[in-house]
Enzyme design. Structure first.
Site, PDB file in Angstrom:
ATOM      1  N   HIS A 109     132.531   6.330  73.151  1.00 45.71           N
ATOM      2  CA  HIS A 109     131.590   7.349  72.686  1.00 45.71           C
ATOM      3  C   HIS A 109     130.358   7.288  73.575  1.00 45.71           C
ATOM      4  O   HIS A 109     129.219   7.157  73.121  1.00 45.71           O
ATOM      5  CB  HIS A 109     131.219   7.098  71.221  1.00 45.71           C
ATOM      6  CG  HIS A 109     130.626   8.299  70.536  1.00 45.71           C
ATOM      7  ND1 HIS A 109     131.369   9.379  70.148  1.00 45.71           N
ATOM      8  CD2 HIS A 109     129.347   8.601  70.190  1.00 45.71           C
ATOM      9  CE1 HIS A 109     130.595  10.280  69.565  1.00 45.71           C
ATOM     10  NE2 HIS A 109     129.356   9.827  69.605  1.00 45.71           N
ATOM     11  N   THR A 146     131.809  13.230  73.884  1.00 44.98           N
ATOM     12  CA  THR A 146     130.742  12.606  73.105  1.00 44.98           C
ATOM     13  C   THR A 146     129.668  13.623  72.746  1.00 44.98           C
ATOM     14  O   THR A 146     129.123  14.295  73.621  1.00 44.98           O
ATOM     15  CB  THR A 146     130.104  11.471  73.931  1.00 44.98           C
ATOM     16  OG1 THR A 146     131.119  10.542  74.320  1.00 44.98           O
ATOM     17  CG2 THR A 146     129.022  10.763  73.136  1.00 44.98           C
ATOM     18  N   GLU A 147     129.370  13.745  71.444  1.00 40.29           N
ATOM     19  CA  GLU A 147     128.323  14.644  70.956  1.00 40.29           C
ATOM     20  C   GLU A 147     128.475  16.075  71.484  1.00 40.29           C
ATOM     21  O   GLU A 147     127.511  16.793  71.658  1.00 40.29           O
ATOM     22  CB  GLU A 147     126.943  14.095  71.324  1.00 40.29           C
ATOM     23  CG  GLU A 147     126.684  12.670  70.854  1.00 40.29           C
ATOM     24  CD  GLU A 147     126.724  12.515  69.339  1.00 40.29           C
ATOM     25  OE1 GLU A 147     126.299  13.442  68.642  1.00 40.29           O
ATOM     26  OE2 GLU A 147     127.184  11.449  68.866  1.00 40.29           O
ATOM     27  N   LEU A 148     129.726  16.470  71.749  1.00 41.74           N
ATOM     28  CA  LEU A 148     130.078  17.799  72.265  1.00 41.74           C
ATOM     29  C   LEU A 148     129.420  18.113  73.612  1.00 41.74           C
ATOM     30  O   LEU A 148     129.172  19.283  73.947  1.00 41.74           O
ATOM     31  CB  LEU A 148     129.736  18.900  71.249  1.00 41.74           C
ATOM     32  CG  LEU A 148     130.460  18.838  69.889  1.00 41.74           C
ATOM     33  CD1 LEU A 148     130.229  20.121  69.111  1.00 41.74           C
ATOM     34  CD2 LEU A 148     131.959  18.600  70.059  1.00 41.74           C
ATOM     35  N   TRP A 299     125.467  19.022  70.899  1.00 37.83           N
ATOM     36  CA  TRP A 299     125.185  19.588  69.576  1.00 37.83           C
ATOM     37  C   TRP A 299     123.972  18.914  68.931  1.00 37.83           C
ATOM     38  O   TRP A 299     123.729  19.083  67.740  1.00 37.83           O
ATOM     39  CB  TRP A 299     126.409  19.513  68.683  1.00 37.83           C
ATOM     40  CG  TRP A 299     126.853  18.151  68.201  1.00 37.83           C
ATOM     41  CD1 TRP A 299     126.373  16.937  68.582  1.00 37.83           C
ATOM     42  CD2 TRP A 299     127.876  17.898  67.227  1.00 37.83           C
ATOM     43  NE1 TRP A 299     127.038  15.928  67.920  1.00 37.83           N
ATOM     44  CE2 TRP A 299     127.976  16.493  67.070  1.00 37.83           C
ATOM     45  CE3 TRP A 299     128.722  18.695  66.470  1.00 37.83           C
ATOM     46  CZ2 TRP A 299     128.883  15.892  66.200  1.00 37.83           C
ATOM     47  CZ3 TRP A 299     129.626  18.094  65.600  1.00 37.83           C
ATOM     48  CH2 TRP A 299     129.701  16.718  65.468  1.00 37.83           C
TER      49      TRP A 299
END
Length: 462
Positions: A109, A146-148, A299
């Protein structure tokens, strides 16, 4: 027919213990086992297990019409294996329904996709896909970063890895007048299809569901379906992307969040809306247009960029220091070093250093009092980790020289393995030949014995 695509993110970092300056060079274990276990156990009981059971029940009651997608980071999976193996079992049960899609992402991640000068990103994606396949028997075809995190360059790299589609944020500054409720494609490689998060509806569920001051409170399943039905007719893909902790943690059980989730299929059926996984949508629908994203989006926060992790000098300094030793780490075969390398890359460590929302109080998601404490603690740990790496590969040795040497050693290892295999095959063939010869000799001996016996009997009769 209009479709809802549900995607849930699941990630928990290995949180670091309080690591002092005087521990550097002496203490090589960096993790707060108590906090990590307590956090995973709490979330398993409040969220992961009851939510998985609810979704399993929904799939059975709808005879497979309800479908969802999950992206579970590799470090979260390793913590489930350590502290809550029943969570893994519940996901395996969901996987067996055939109505759940598991997406690929970076194992740690991490922010590795922002590193363009090496293949750390590709290495981690491959590692994560392998983990998903080994646990759930599912080979991911859709990617979620990761985190879009997404850009044209990231999309190009994801397409080159063979993925059919990717999900990301429907950022307003990228979309402009366009709607997120369609299938798009990557500008740098149109073969990669994209699904964009409908931020408003997703955040209505995640953050505003139990907000009494919200002018649309309470949010019910039929109200959500009314909003979706009110979208223009040609907007046929509604992407609801959120953290899985929405169910039971961010929105606790007492808010009625699980009852809301259970009611969705019934209300959707009345409205003529179905549920699809990302891969199903990519196979059924053609992109209506390309999305150009020259600068990385995510995001996170209002800005929808990378500033949540790399927005100040503390974060950038820690990030640069970490990836400065990447080449040497990847030349190392020691399991503990490679494991620590993964755990130290989780983007959470950089998020804790953010000063964007710090105004005298601690970050809600951070275990530290201040961003500066987070930075100091992380840098102490990283300093010890770098000492361990340098002991394996001294500063005086050039990385390219090391790389060349390791490639030579690796090539020699492959040659030795090949020769051993050929030798083994040679022994097997020789053994097989000996057995065949032995059988042949035995058969001839039996024939000879039989002939002698027959001759003897004939002679006696005569």
């Amino acid at each position: 027919m209009r479709s809802i695509c549900f995607y849930f993110q699941i990630h928990q970092p290995f949180r670091l213990k309080r690591y002092k300056f005087f521990d550097i060079g002496y203490d090589h274990y960096y993790y707060d086992d108590y906090t990590n276990e307590e956090t995973v156990r709490r979330l398993a009981e409040r969220c992961y297990l009851p939510a998985n059971q609810t979704i399993l029940q929904m799939i059975k009651e709808t005879e497979g019409k309800f479908k969802v997608a999950f992206s579970i980071s590799g470090v979260a999976l390793e913590q489930f294996e350590l502290y809550a193996p029943e969570v893994i079992d519940s996901f395996k049960e969901l996987a067996q329904t055939g109505c759940v899609e598991f997406l690929a992402e970076t194992f740690a991640h991490s922010l590795a996709s922002l590193e363009e000068e090496n293949d750390e990103f590709e290495v981690q994606v491959k590692q994560h896909a392998s983990k998903i396949q080994s646990l759930f028997g599912y080979k991911p075809t859709t990617f979620r970063n990761t985190e879009l995190l997404y850009s044209d360059e990231i999309g190009r790299r994801v397409a080159n890895m063979g993925f059919k589609g990717m999900i990301t944020e429907g950022a307003k500054h990228v979309l402009g007048w366009k709607s997120p409720n369609y299938v798009y494609c990557c500008a740098s490689n149109p073969r990669l299809k994209l699904l964009l998060k409908n931020s408003k509806l997703s955040d209505d569920i995640t953050f505003r569901f139990s907000d009494w001051s919200w002018d649309q409170f309470p949010l019910t399943a039929d109200k959500l379906m009314d909003w979706i039905s009110a979208c223009p007719k040609d907007e046929d893909v509604i992407n609801l992307f959120m953290g899985y902790e929405t169910f039971g943690e961010i929105q606790c059980k007492e808010t009625g969040i699980f009852e809301f989730l259970k009611a969705l299929p019934r209300m959707a059926e009345k409205a003529g809306i179905n549920f699809e996984t990302p891969s199903n949508l990519f196979s059924k629908k053609k992109p209506i247009d390309q999305i150009h994203v020259p600068y990385t989006i995510s995001w996170a926060d209002e800005e929808r960029n990378t500033s949540a992790w790399l927005g100040n000098e503390l974060q950038r300094s820690a990030y640069d220091k970490l990836y400065s030793i990447r080449d040497k780490v990847r030349l190392c075969s020691e399991r503990k070093i490679l494991q620590d390398w993964n755990y130290l890359q989780s983007c959470d460590h950089f998020y804790y250093m953010s000063t964007k929302h710090f105004s005298g109080g601690s970050n809600h998601f951070s275990p530290y009092e201040t961003p500066f404490e987070a930075f100091t603690n992380y840098m102490n740990v990283l300093s010890d980790f770098m000492i361990r790496v340098r002991e394996k590969f001294p500063e005086g040795v050039d990385v390219e020289e090391l790389n060349s040497l390791m490639k030579t050693i690796d090539a020699q290892g492959k040659i030795i393995a090949q020769l051993e295999e050929e030798k083994s095959k040679g022994f097997a063939a020789e053994s097989k030949a000996c057995k065949a010869a032995s059988k042949s000799t035995t058969a001839v001996a039996k024939k000879t014995t039989t002939k002698k016996s027959t001759s003897t009997k004939t002679a006696k009769k005569a």
